[in-house]
Scaffold this motif. Sequence first.
Motif, PDB file in Angstrom:
ATOM      1  N   MET A 274      41.623  45.705  35.489  1.00  0.00           N
ATOM      2  CA  MET A 274      40.780  45.094  36.527  1.00  0.00           C
ATOM      3  C   MET A 274      40.598  46.068  37.690  1.00  0.00           C
ATOM      4  O   MET A 274      39.488  46.248  38.208  1.00  0.00           O
ATOM      5  N   HIS A 275      41.675  46.711  38.112  1.00  0.00           N
ATOM      6  CA  HIS A 275      41.591  47.658  39.225  1.00  0.00           C
ATOM      7  C   HIS A 275      40.830  48.921  38.827  1.00  0.00           C
ATOM      8  O   HIS A 275      40.150  49.532  39.661  1.00  0.00           O
ATOM      9  N   VAL A 276      40.935  49.315  37.559  1.00  0.00           N
ATOM     10  CA  VAL A 276      40.148  50.453  37.080  1.00  0.00           C
ATOM     11  C   VAL A 276      38.652  50.144  37.211  1.00  0.00           C
ATOM     12  O   VAL A 276      37.881  50.963  37.713  1.00  0.00           O
ATOM     13  N   ALA A 277      38.235  48.960  36.754  1.00  0.00           N
ATOM     14  CA  ALA A 277      36.822  48.575  36.871  1.00  0.00           C
ATOM     15  C   ALA A 277      36.381  48.572  38.327  1.00  0.00           C
ATOM     16  O   ALA A 277      35.270  49.006  38.653  1.00  0.00           O
ATOM     17  N   ALA A 278      37.247  48.065  39.207  1.00  0.00           N
ATOM     18  CA  ALA A 278      36.916  48.069  40.634  1.00  0.00           C
ATOM     19  C   ALA A 278      36.748  49.486  41.149  1.00  0.00           C
ATOM     20  O   ALA A 278      35.857  49.779  41.951  1.00  0.00           O
ATOM     21  N   GLY A 279      37.621  50.391  40.699  1.00  0.00           N
ATOM     22  CA  GLY A 279      37.535  51.779  41.131  1.00  0.00           C
ATOM     23  C   GLY A 279      36.235  52.449  40.729  1.00  0.00           C
ATOM     24  O   GLY A 279      35.720  53.315  41.443  1.00  0.00           O
ATOM     25  N   PHE A 280      35.685  52.036  39.594  1.00  0.00           N
ATOM     26  CA  PHE A 280      34.395  52.590  39.145  1.00  0.00           C
ATOM     27  C   PHE A 280      33.210  51.835  39.722  1.00  0.00           C
ATOM     28  O   PHE A 280      32.057  52.244  39.535  1.00  0.00           O
ATOM     29  N   GLY A 281      33.477  50.711  40.392  1.00  0.00           N
ATOM     30  CA  GLY A 281      32.400  49.958  41.016  1.00  0.00           C
ATOM     31  C   GLY A 281      31.493  49.240  40.038  1.00  0.00           C
ATOM     32  O   GLY A 281      30.341  48.933  40.372  1.00  0.00           O
ATOM     33  N   VAL A 282      31.984  48.951  38.824  1.00  0.00           N
ATOM     34  CA  VAL A 282      31.136  48.276  37.843  1.00  0.00           C
ATOM     35  C   VAL A 282      31.116  46.767  38.138  1.00  0.00           C
ATOM     36  O   VAL A 282      32.016  46.227  38.781  1.00  0.00           O
ATOM     37  N   ARG A 283      30.089  46.091  37.660  1.00  0.00           N
ATOM     38  CA  ARG A 283      30.013  44.643  37.799  1.00  0.00           C
ATOM     39  C   ARG A 283      31.183  44.026  37.035  1.00  0.00           C
ATOM     40  O   ARG A 283      31.398  44.347  35.859  1.00  0.00           O
ATOM     41  N   GLN A 284      31.914  43.110  37.676  1.00  0.00           N
ATOM     42  CA  GLN A 284      33.092  42.565  37.017  1.00  0.00           C
ATOM     43  C   GLN A 284      33.375  41.143  37.479  1.00  0.00           C
ATOM     44  O   GLN A 284      33.015  40.747  38.591  1.00  0.00           O
ATOM     45  N   VAL A 285      34.044  40.400  36.597  1.00  0.00           N
ATOM     46  CA  VAL A 285      34.589  39.098  36.936  1.00  0.00           C
ATOM     47  C   VAL A 285      36.084  39.164  36.688  1.00  0.00           C
ATOM     48  O   VAL A 285      36.531  39.532  35.593  1.00  0.00           O
ATOM     49  N   ALA A 286      36.863  38.831  37.704  1.00  0.00           N
ATOM     50  CA  ALA A 286      38.323  38.856  37.617  1.00  0.00           C
ATOM     51  C   ALA A 286      38.847  37.430  37.676  1.00  0.00           C
ATOM     52  O   ALA A 286      38.573  36.705  38.637  1.00  0.00           O
ATOM     53  N   VAL A 287      39.577  37.029  36.646  1.00  0.00           N
ATOM     54  CA  VAL A 287      40.110  35.676  36.544  1.00  0.00           C
ATOM     55  C   VAL A 287      41.571  35.695  37.004  1.00  0.00           C
ATOM     56  O   VAL A 287      42.398  36.402  36.432  1.00  0.00           O
ATOM     57  N   PHE A 288      41.865  34.907  38.040  1.00  0.00           N
ATOM     58  CA  PHE A 288      43.214  34.859  38.586  1.00  0.00           C
ATOM     59  C   PHE A 288      43.884  33.535  38.237  1.00  0.00           C
ATOM     60  O   PHE A 288      43.253  32.481  38.264  1.00  0.00           O
ATOM     61  N   GLY A 289      45.178  33.609  37.945  1.00  0.00           N
ATOM     62  CA  GLY A 289      45.970  32.420  37.669  1.00  0.00           C
ATOM     63  C   GLY A 289      47.170  32.328  38.579  1.00  0.00           C
ATOM     64  O   GLY A 289      47.080  31.849  39.706  1.00  0.00           O
ATOM     65  N   SER A 290      48.323  32.832  38.105  1.00  0.00           N
ATOM     66  CA  SER A 290      49.559  32.694  38.871  1.00  0.00           C
ATOM     67  C   SER A 290      49.652  33.651  40.043  1.00  0.00           C
ATOM     68  O   SER A 290      50.486  33.476  40.934  1.00  0.00           O
ATOM     69  N   SER A 291      48.819  34.697  40.065  1.00  0.00           N
ATOM     70  CA  SER A 291      48.859  35.664  41.158  1.00  0.00           C
ATOM     71  C   SER A 291      47.765  35.352  42.174  1.00  0.00           C
ATOM     72  O   SER A 291      47.031  34.390  42.031  1.00  0.00           O
ATOM     73  N   SER A 292      47.661  36.209  43.195  1.00  0.00           N
ATOM     74  CA  SER A 292      46.750  35.902  44.296  1.00  0.00           C
ATOM     75  C   SER A 292      45.782  37.044  44.575  1.00  0.00           C
ATOM     76  O   SER A 292      46.217  38.190  44.760  1.00  0.00           O
ATOM     77  N   PRO A 293      44.485  36.772  44.647  1.00  0.00           N
ATOM     78  CA  PRO A 293      43.520  37.801  45.037  1.00  0.00           C
ATOM     79  C   PRO A 293      43.624  38.187  46.509  1.00  0.00           C
ATOM     80  O   PRO A 293      42.963  39.119  46.958  1.00  0.00           O
ATOM     81  N   LEU A 294      44.435  37.458  47.267  1.00  0.00           N
ATOM     82  CA  LEU A 294      44.660  37.841  48.658  1.00  0.00           C
ATOM     83  C   LEU A 294      45.580  39.058  48.738  1.00  0.00           C
ATOM     84  O   LEU A 294      45.586  39.779  49.733  1.00  0.00           O
ATOM     85  N   HIS A 295      46.354  39.282  47.680  1.00  0.00           N
ATOM     86  CA  HIS A 295      47.325  40.384  47.665  1.00  0.00           C
ATOM     87  C   HIS A 295      46.827  41.568  46.839  1.00  0.00           C
ATOM     88  O   HIS A 295      46.949  42.717  47.249  1.00  0.00           O
ATOM     89  N   THR A 296      46.269  41.305  45.664  1.00  0.00           N
ATOM     90  CA  THR A 296      45.807  42.388  44.783  1.00  0.00           C
ATOM     91  C   THR A 296      44.378  42.111  44.312  1.00  0.00           C
ATOM     92  O   THR A 296      44.133  41.949  43.114  1.00  0.00           O
ATOM     93  N   PRO A 297      43.416  42.055  45.214  1.00  0.00           N
ATOM     94  CA  PRO A 297      42.039  41.771  44.794  1.00  0.00           C
ATOM     95  C   PRO A 297      41.391  42.988  44.149  1.00  0.00           C
ATOM     96  O   PRO A 297      41.822  44.128  44.372  1.00  0.00           O
ATOM     97  N   PRO A 298      40.345  42.778  43.345  1.00  0.00           N
ATOM     98  CA  PRO A 298      39.528  43.908  42.902  1.00  0.00           C
ATOM     99  C   PRO A 298      38.644  44.344  44.068  1.00  0.00           C
ATOM    100  O   PRO A 298      37.715  43.626  44.451  1.00  0.00           O
ATOM    101  N   LEU A 299      38.935  45.484  44.649  1.00  0.00           N
ATOM    102  CA  LEU A 299      38.213  45.933  45.841  1.00  0.00           C
ATOM    103  C   LEU A 299      36.913  46.606  45.409  1.00  0.00           C
ATOM    104  O   LEU A 299      36.841  47.825  45.244  1.00  0.00           O
ATOM    105  N   ASN A 300      35.906  45.785  45.223  1.00  0.00           N
ATOM    106  CA  ASN A 300      34.657  46.228  44.620  1.00  0.00           C
ATOM    107  C   ASN A 300      33.561  45.268  45.057  1.00  0.00           C
ATOM    108  O   ASN A 300      33.670  44.057  44.870  1.00  0.00           O
ATOM    109  N   ALA A 301      32.510  45.811  45.645  1.00  0.00           N
ATOM    110  CA  ALA A 301      31.410  44.963  46.112  1.00  0.00           C
ATOM    111  C   ALA A 301      30.720  44.234  44.961  1.00  0.00           C
ATOM    112  O   ALA A 301      30.056  43.220  45.171  1.00  0.00           O
TER     113      ALA A 301
END
Length: 348
Positions: A274-301
Amino acid sequence: MAVGLAATHAAKRALVIAPQWIGDAVMTEPLLRRLQARGERLTIGALPWVAPVYRAMPQVAEVIEFPFAHGGLQLRERRRLAQQVDGQFDVAYICPNSLKSALLPFLAGIPERVGYLGEARVGLLTHRLKNPSKGKRPPMVAFYCALSGEADVNADRPQLHIDPAAADAVLQVLGLQRGGYVVMAPGAEFGPAKRWPTRHFAELARQLSLPVVLLGSAKEADLCAEIEQGCQTPGLSSTPPPPILNLAGKTSLAQALAVISATRSMVSNDSGLMHVAAGFGVRQVAVFGSSSPLHTPPLNAAAHVVWLKNDPSYQPPLDCAPCFERVCPLGHTRCLNDIRAARVLAFL
């Protein structure tokens, strides 16, 4: 003791001890960009399974692959490598919090050794940062950027780069066309409480008009096989199944990076890829469950996060999330089971 560090490190030779996880490695990129911008020459010391991530960072001058395995201090190997790099570096930035990660810079006599306090390594560091408690820890990019000693560590997002010609060569071998497929990465090494069910991945794949490429390690081959089989199951959809290319365990990480860099879009869990895709800036959907996007979000517009915890329309509310557990302690894993394929499809 990190105050003033940035002003004194210009033109220095820096060794960066990398994290052992792919996602964390990606999230160190803004730190490396800051260090390189102020004139430091960067050598990365990384375990072999994360080294390809650093070869996708142009600011890195050299990557040393550490001959270490999981577990144990492995003092003999660390002493041997310390002797080889003795005198080559002026400063070391130690990204992991473990004792063993700080040993090599100490044994090599690197004059300045920067890292967070933890695991009784106070004597191994010369510039020590307080390690925030889990409840107060900032997002991981900011956590790593703070090692630079600079202020305003929250503004950066990771950026990866692969030479397009090199990526196209990988695509040609795999029979793929740039922008002509969708990547699905169903794995999450941490545990099943971070994995969207394979039946939902299969349901989503059957609704796509493009071929689907399944990526993952050999450990995730069974997950990808379940998706591949689910796409062939009659009755899931009236439309024929899309072409599926199951590459789980069949590519190197460098090849997987090339495939992700050229995809039309990607669907994944909260994982390293997920973070690799964010690093390349590709269109992505990240599905979160037990973890939090407030802590490890995909930093990608171009990223969309699906997390039922912050959906006011989802009832009853997920008061248990985020639990950060490997396996759902309540046994229902509602946070992932209740995310339907249609919800993810809306962002693709």
